[in-house]
Design an enzyme around this catalytic site. Structure first.
Site, PDB file in Angstrom:
ATOM      1  N   HIS A  36      61.449  52.183  34.771  1.00 45.62           N
ATOM      2  CA  HIS A  36      60.207  52.947  34.550  1.00 45.62           C
ATOM      3  C   HIS A  36      59.000  52.162  35.059  1.00 45.62           C
ATOM      4  O   HIS A  36      58.099  52.707  35.677  1.00 45.62           O
ATOM      5  CB  HIS A  36      59.975  53.187  33.047  1.00 45.62           C
ATOM      6  CG  HIS A  36      60.961  54.090  32.400  1.00 45.62           C
ATOM      7  ND1 HIS A  36      61.826  53.663  31.426  1.00 45.62           N
ATOM      8  CD2 HIS A  36      61.199  55.420  32.570  1.00 45.62           C
ATOM      9  CE1 HIS A  36      62.566  54.681  31.014  1.00 45.62           C
ATOM     10  NE2 HIS A  36      62.214  55.750  31.689  1.00 45.62           N
ATOM     11  N   GLU A 149      65.664  57.700  41.327  1.00 42.63           N
ATOM     12  CA  GLU A 149      66.829  58.327  41.988  1.00 42.63           C
ATOM     13  C   GLU A 149      68.097  58.242  41.153  1.00 42.63           C
ATOM     14  O   GLU A 149      69.118  58.792  41.541  1.00 42.63           O
ATOM     15  CB  GLU A 149      67.061  57.669  43.352  1.00 42.63           C
ATOM     16  CG  GLU A 149      66.086  58.142  44.388  1.00 42.63           C
ATOM     17  CD  GLU A 149      66.454  57.710  45.790  1.00 42.63           C
ATOM     18  OE1 GLU A 149      67.346  56.854  45.945  1.00 42.63           O
ATOM     19  OE2 GLU A 149      65.840  58.239  46.737  1.00 42.63           O
ATOM     20  N   LYS A 150      68.051  57.549  40.014  1.00 44.42           N
ATOM     21  CA  LYS A 150      69.252  57.549  39.163  1.00 44.42           C
ATOM     22  C   LYS A 150      69.577  58.996  38.779  1.00 44.42           C
ATOM     23  O   LYS A 150      70.730  59.412  38.790  1.00 44.42           O
ATOM     24  CB  LYS A 150      69.064  56.699  37.905  1.00 44.42           C
ATOM     25  CG  LYS A 150      70.327  56.697  37.039  1.00 44.42           C
ATOM     26  CD  LYS A 150      70.182  55.862  35.802  1.00 44.42           C
ATOM     27  CE  LYS A 150      69.311  56.471  34.776  1.00 44.42           C
ATOM     28  NZ  LYS A 150      69.885  57.659  34.089  1.00 44.42           N
TER      29      LYS A 150
END
Ligand code: PAF
Length: 281
Positions: A36, A149-150
């Site tokens: 994050h 992009e996870k």
């Protein structure tokens, strides 16, 4: 650092901003980690104003135990953000402020990508994501919003949402950050035991192996190989492995030279559901 707990006060504060200032937005469900923080850093480097929302969105959970157990660490989140930059604006609303009387998701058609992978295994999940992201975007009115992009499928869904809802926000996908053992960073990792954390590295190792063998091995054989790797690891339960077209997210059965593919895994370590993905070509 200013923390808004009501949409009204956030909207008001943003209305005083200089109109030429760009607003960057990082929507999160809290339990912030380095992944994050990398999104927030990117937003800080590209915008004059940065808003981070922390809101565990009930309508995107198809499993009430998962919603209940989702880690909530607002004090630690706020101090992380404060240490990063005092000028970040935090939005920490209550469910009733965002959903008012009806805690329900709008039904969306994202051109069928919502029916693949996560959509099959978490019914209604993307309606919940679309609903909350639309609500948040209409409050924050960001010029740019940052997503990891996870959650690759979510990233594609949000791009479609912006077109469907005729919003003006640019969606920016950011690379996956990983733990030292390769496990993709996730708020859910906080719920893993030390052993589960170690074993979960199998997900990344397997994705790497698939990528390395992709040029020389058929998709059928790769599917078998992955099933085998997970059978060897009794602490992890494979929910799905898919090689999919990176654009349409449709499952690939055979390779086509002109197409870009990605491998996707969802697996359980005990009760904790983990996802990851990797580009293959
Ligand atoms: O990726 C997440 O944390 C959530 O799905 C999001 C985008 C903040 C919506 O609740």
């Amino acid at each position: 650092m200013v923390i808004h707990t009501q949409k009204k006060s956030l909207v008001q504060a943003l209305s005083f901003a200089n109109k030429i200032d760009k607003i960057g937005f990082v929507p999160t469900m809290g339990a912030l980690h380095a992944g994050h923080i990398s999104l927030v850093k990117r937003a800080l480097s590209e915008n004059e104003i940065v808003v981070v929302s922390i809101f565990v969105n009930p309508t995107q959970f198809n499993n009430s135990a998962d919603l209940q157990k989702y880690p909530r660490t607002p004090d630690a989140d706020i101090s992380l953000l404060k240490d990063l930059n005092e000028e970040i604006i935090v939005f920490l609303p209550e469910v009733s402020d965002l959903y008012e009387d009806t805690v329900a998701a709008k039904k969306y058609h994202f051109g069928n990508i919502e029916k693949e992978m996560e959509g099959k295994h978490r019914k209604g999940h993307f309606d919940g994501v679309g609903t909350i992201v639309n609500k948040l975007f209409r409050i924050v009115k960001p010029d740019a919003a940052y997503f990891g992009e996870k959650d690759y499928q979510q990233l594609q869904i949000v791009k479609k949402l912006v077109a469907l809802e005729k919003l003006h926000t640019k969606i920016i996908g950011c690379p996956i950050l990983r733990e030292e053992n390769g496990l993709a960073m996730s708020s859910r990792n906080k719920r893993l035991s030390t052993k589960q954390f170690e074993e979960a590295a199998t997900i990344y190792k397997t994705l790497n192996e698939v990528r390395d063998k992709f040029g020389s091995t058929s998709i059928t054989d790769l599917n078998h190989l992955v099933a085998e790797r997970f059978l060897q690891n009794p602490d992890l339960k494979l929910e799905y492995f898919e090689i999919a077209n990176e654009k349409t997210l449709k499952t690939a059965k055979r390779k086509n030279k002109a197409t870009k593919y990605r491998a996707f895994i969802a697996a359980f370590a005990g009760e904790v559901r983990l996802i990851d993905n990797m580009p293959l070509n």
